[in-house]
Motif scaffolding. Structure first.
Motif, short mmCIF file in Angstrom:
data_model
loop_
_atom_site.label_atom_id
_atom_site.label_comp_id
_atom_site.label_asym_id
_atom_site.label_seq_id
_atom_site.Cartn_x
_atom_site.Cartn_y
_atom_site.Cartn_z
N UNK A 49 23.54 -17.58 54.75
CA UNK A 49 24.06 -16.32 54.08
C UNK A 49 22.99 -15.03 54.71
N UNK A 50 21.76 -15.37 54.92
CA UNK A 50 20.95 -14.39 55.52
C UNK A 50 21.37 -13.67 56.86
N UNK A 51 22.33 -14.30 57.31
CA UNK A 51 22.54 -13.68 58.82
C UNK A 51 23.61 -12.62 58.70
N UNK A 52 24.17 -12.59 57.36
CA UNK A 52 25.13 -11.43 57.14
C UNK A 52 24.61 -10.43 56.39
N UNK A 53 23.32 -10.73 55.66
CA UNK A 53 22.45 -9.57 55.00
C UNK A 53 21.15 -10.12 54.77
N UNK A 54 20.11 -9.59 54.99
CA UNK A 54 18.81 -10.22 54.86
C UNK A 54 18.39 -10.51 53.54
N UNK A 55 19.04 -9.75 52.44
CA UNK A 55 18.82 -9.90 50.95
C UNK A 55 19.09 -11.04 50.56
N UNK A 56 19.92 -11.94 51.46
CA UNK A 56 20.46 -13.11 50.75
C UNK A 56 19.64 -14.29 51.22
N UNK A 57 18.42 -13.87 51.99
CA UNK A 57 17.27 -14.98 52.13
C UNK A 57 16.85 -15.38 50.82
N UNK A 58 16.85 -14.54 49.84
CA UNK A 58 16.41 -15.13 48.36
C UNK A 58 17.58 -15.26 47.64
N UNK A 59 17.30 -16.25 46.52
CA UNK A 59 18.25 -16.49 45.68
C UNK A 59 18.56 -15.70 44.66
N UNK A 174 23.67 -21.86 44.49
CA UNK A 174 22.86 -20.66 44.10
C UNK A 174 22.96 -20.35 42.70
N UNK A 175 24.27 -20.19 42.18
CA UNK A 175 24.41 -19.80 40.75
C UNK A 175 23.99 -20.76 39.81
N UNK A 176 24.15 -22.06 39.80
CA UNK A 176 23.55 -23.08 39.03
C UNK A 176 21.88 -23.15 39.21
N UNK A 177 21.42 -23.05 40.35
CA UNK A 177 20.11 -23.21 40.73
C UNK A 177 19.43 -21.87 40.00
N UNK A 178 20.05 -20.56 40.24
CA UNK A 178 19.35 -19.46 39.52
C UNK A 178 19.37 -19.33 38.00
N UNK A 182 16.09 -24.39 39.21
CA UNK A 182 15.74 -25.56 39.89
C UNK A 182 17.03 -25.80 40.94
N UNK A 183 16.46 -26.34 41.95
CA UNK A 183 17.70 -26.42 43.12
C UNK A 183 18.82 -27.63 42.63
N UNK A 184 19.87 -27.14 42.33
CA UNK A 184 20.97 -27.88 41.97
C UNK A 184 22.13 -27.98 42.99
N UNK A 185 22.11 -29.00 43.79
CA UNK A 185 23.17 -28.81 44.83
C UNK A 185 24.75 -29.04 44.29
N UNK A 580 32.46 -15.35 35.17
CA UNK A 580 32.60 -15.84 33.89
C UNK A 580 31.55 -16.84 33.04
N UNK A 581 30.92 -17.64 34.28
CA UNK A 581 30.16 -18.67 33.67
C UNK A 581 28.99 -18.24 32.89
N UNK A 582 28.69 -18.83 31.78
CA UNK A 582 27.13 -18.66 31.05
C UNK A 582 26.46 -20.13 30.95
N UNK A 583 25.21 -19.61 31.20
CA UNK A 583 24.38 -20.82 30.93
C UNK A 583 24.37 -21.73 29.83
N UNK A 584 24.53 -23.11 29.70
CA UNK A 584 24.49 -23.88 28.59
C UNK A 584 23.30 -23.88 27.75
#
Length: 692
Positions: A49-59, A174-178, A182-185, A580-584
């Motif tokens: 993603x960071x190749x499209x925009x540097x801001x994507x380097x951070x999640x 990225x959605x669930x990890x943020x 924690x990292x959730x693949x 639409x997703x909200x954290x449980x």
């Protein structure tokens, strides 16, 4: 001059030998009007993603969803040299056209096309499409080259698969990890597969065994069982009544002649399932062994979903069966019948026919092969002999008896013609089946038989079976199949070529783990896997939606579905998920299980604990770490598992089997030792027969 591009160096060498390109260059072979070179896996890959925009380097949640309008690709860092060689070769003025000779399938087409486009090449392309690496098959393939444009739809499907996986993987991970810190693949196929394991384990945990009882009549030569009862007192009463009666009347004797058809030939999934059941091999091991046999010209192309041969192969089957039977000593004194029509059906062959041994295998010294490859080759040879055989015929007798007003039943089985089974050997599964049916004496309706005794049998209902790789592969293959109309070509989630990698990735990421003895390993969900499935919405973990996507990819491959429409569905789903997703609520407790201690740090003596990314010393000043994504072990074809980490921490060494050498294309066994430096950092060394 024609440039031939293979997928691997070993394949390129086989092609070069047949077409006479015998002069070696830097990263290629040349001669007889051909240049033959090779890729090394995916030389070109989708940019991050960071190749499209540097801001994507951070999640960041606010940056989602990431949906590229114009896709970008980059050359893999580890393969830049070979890419440079291919680019120079493609731009050579004496190279007038190219031949795509990568693996004949969706991924092979993608590998070639991405390199071709990344190099900016515009020269005409022909396609080599073969199912065997035998010299004769290669020669025939070069005589029947097809225009590359005939495979544009295959490339389109491969692009859609790759880009859909990127969109779902990047955004959902990225959605669930943020949201959960924690990292959730998360993956398009990986997460529904995980969900099946989690749901099965949950069903097992929730299962409450219920006792049941039955009465069993014992005669001089056989036994007969009654119906199950929930109440013990009721069963005890029946036992007492039967004992008092002292005899039983035979009310039914039914005899039927039955037959068991020969099994079909193997496709990749059925081979992986059988190898897991009989040999304890993982799906990935079976694929690796079979791929190695293919590159040695001993078996046909492995990544197939067909269990039949094409019509034009019918005349070749009798001779192949004969030489394989004698070479592999499969009941050599009993010539196998050859009913070739049973394995011939071009309508049921898609890209490649079933996996079978080649004639080259018949003359090969099988003892020179690694043990895993030997086992797979023998399995394929036996299946070929069985598949063209005659039915196994047997007489089945069903007997019913009446005692104390209740019915009792037993079954007998007598094999009258072994048929294909005389070549198959005996498996534990066969032994279980045969144990259920005994040989019965001559009986007739109306006979009265004296009882030798009456037993009270007790048992408990059984929970669902845990997933082995055999059962999980079956579940992936048939997922949501009841939701598809009859005649749909491919059902389920994943493809034969990708299912093994999906299972390995789930293990590698710590979502599932293998438990059990050496041969029978069960796939069980971890706390991390349970937590992920708990918070991921149904649309991401649904096998039915993923199976629907797989079917549409196949339609794209056949030119029957619009690729833009498919990608639009994927983007729309991800966009809706992000919005639409909200954290449980309360999931933070679920996401932070107690850290498991596996031993004492060999450097400082503190506890070594498991985290998401590996096993680390609890003392933060100590640098001892065993990373789950460990490059040293990845080069050996291995992964850092909990069991391996425990051995290294507590014993300082571990024995590794079936390690893979890319350089020699062989498997080997070794011992790995871990040593620590002054700062506690781990270093690894290999030992062979006591030598480092």
């Amino acid at each position: 001059m024609k440039l031939v591009l293979a997928e691997k160096p070993s394949v390129a060498m086989s092609l070069s030998k047949v077409i006479g390109a015998n002069q070696r260059g830097d990263g290629y072979m040349e001669g007889n009007g051909y240049i033959v070179s090779w890729c090394v896996g995916h030389l070109v890959e989708l940019s991050q993603p960071e190749a499209y925009d540097e801001k994507y380097a951070k999640w960041r949640y606010d940056d989602l969803p990431i949906l590229p309008e114009h896709w970008q690709y980059q050359v893999s860092t580890s393969t830049k040299k070979q890419f440079g060689i291919l680019k120079k070769l493609m731009l050579r003025k004496d190279v007038k056209s190219l031949i795509c000779a990568t693996d004949a399938g969706r991924e092979g087409e993608l590998i070639f096309r991405l390199v071709y486009h990344q190099c900016g090449c515009k020269k005409p392309v022909e396609r080599l499409w073969i199912s065997s690496m035998e010299d004769s098959a290669i020669r025939e393939g070069f005589q029947k080259l097809r225009p590359g444009t005939e495979y544009d739809a295959l490339y389109e499907a491969a692009l859609c698969r790759e880009r859909a996986d990127w969109i779902v993987g990047i955004n959902a991970t990225r959605l669930f990890s943020c949201l959960y810190g924690q990292t959730l693949n998360v993956g398009r196929v990986m997460t529904p597969t995980l969900a099946m394991v989690v749901m099965r384990d949950a069903a097992i945990r929730a299962f409450k065994p219920e006792p049941f009882y039955s009465a069993e009549l014992k005669f001089r030569d056989f036994q007969a069982g009654g119906e199950r009862m929930k109440e013990k007192a009721e069963a005890e009463k029946l036992v007492a009544e039967c004992c008092q009666a002292g005899s039983a009347i035979i009310t039914k004797v039914e005899q039927k002649e039955k037959s068991e058809k020969p099994p079909a030939l193997f496709d990749l999934t059925s081979l992986q399932r059988e190898a897991n059941r009989q040999l304890g091999f993982t799906a990935q091991q079976t694929l690796d062994y079979t791929q190695a046999l293919y590159e040695k010209k001993l078996v046909t192309y492995p990544r197939t979903d067909s269990r039949y041969l094409t019509d034009d192969m019918a005349p070749l089957v009798p001779e192949l069966v004969s030489v394989i039977q004698q070479s592999f000593q499969i009941q050599p004194d009993v010539p196998a019948p050859v009913n070739a029509a049973q394995v011939i059906n071009s309508k049921k062959v898609t890209d490649h026919h079933a996996i079978i041994p080649t004639k080259t295998a018949a003359g090969h010294d099988i003892s020179s092969l690694p043990s895993g490859e030997q086992a797979i080759l023998i399995m394929l040879a036996v299946r070929l002999i069985c598949a063209v055989g005659t039915p196994c015929r047997y007489a089945e007798t069903i007997v019913e008896a009446e005692c104390a007003g209740q019915k009792f039943r037993t079954k007998g089985k007598t094999v009258t013609d072994m048929g294909w089974r005389q070549y198959a050997g005996r498996s534990s599964e066969d032994a279980e089946k045969n144990a259920e049916a005994c040989n019965l004496p001559e009986l007739s309706e109306g006979m009265t038989l004296e009882l030798a005794g009456v037993d009270l049998k007790e048992g408990k209902t059984s929970p669902p079976k845990r997933f082995t790789e055999d059962l999980l592969l079956s579940a992936m293959e048939s997922a949501s199949s009841d939701e598809f109309p009859a005649g749909v070509e491919r059902k389920g989630i994943g493809t034969p070529a990708t299912r093994a990698a999906i299972i390995e990735k789930l293990v590698q990421k710590g979502f599932i783990e293998r438990r059990g003895d050496k041969k029978t390993k069960y796939l069980c969900s971890t706390d991390k896997g349970n937590a992920l499935v708990t918070v991921v919405p149904e649309q991401i973990q649904s096998p039915s939606m993923t199976a629907d996507w797989e079917e549409k990819l196949l339609k794209i491959e056949h030119g029957e579905y619009d690729s833009d429409a498919f990608m639009g569905e994927i983007s729309s789903m991800v966009n809706g998920l992000v919005k639409t997703y909200e954290a449980v609520k309360g999931a933070d407790v679920l996401m932070q299980p107690e850290r498991k201690v596996i031993g004492s740090c060999p450097a400082c003596g503190s506890d070594v604990c498991e985290t998401v990314k590996g096993w680390f010393c609890r003392d933060k000043s100590c640098k001892f770490a065993l990373w789950k994504e460990n490059r040293f072990f990845q080069t050996l074809g291995k992964q850092m598992t909990e069991e391996l980490a425990k051995q290294l921490v507590n014993q300082g060494k571990a024995r590794l089997t079936h390690c893979y050498s890319r350089k020699s294309n062989r498997y080997y066994d070794t011992t790995v030792r871990v040593e620590t430096g002054e700062d506690g950092a781990a270093a690894f060394k290999l030992e062979f027969g006591g030598k480092k």
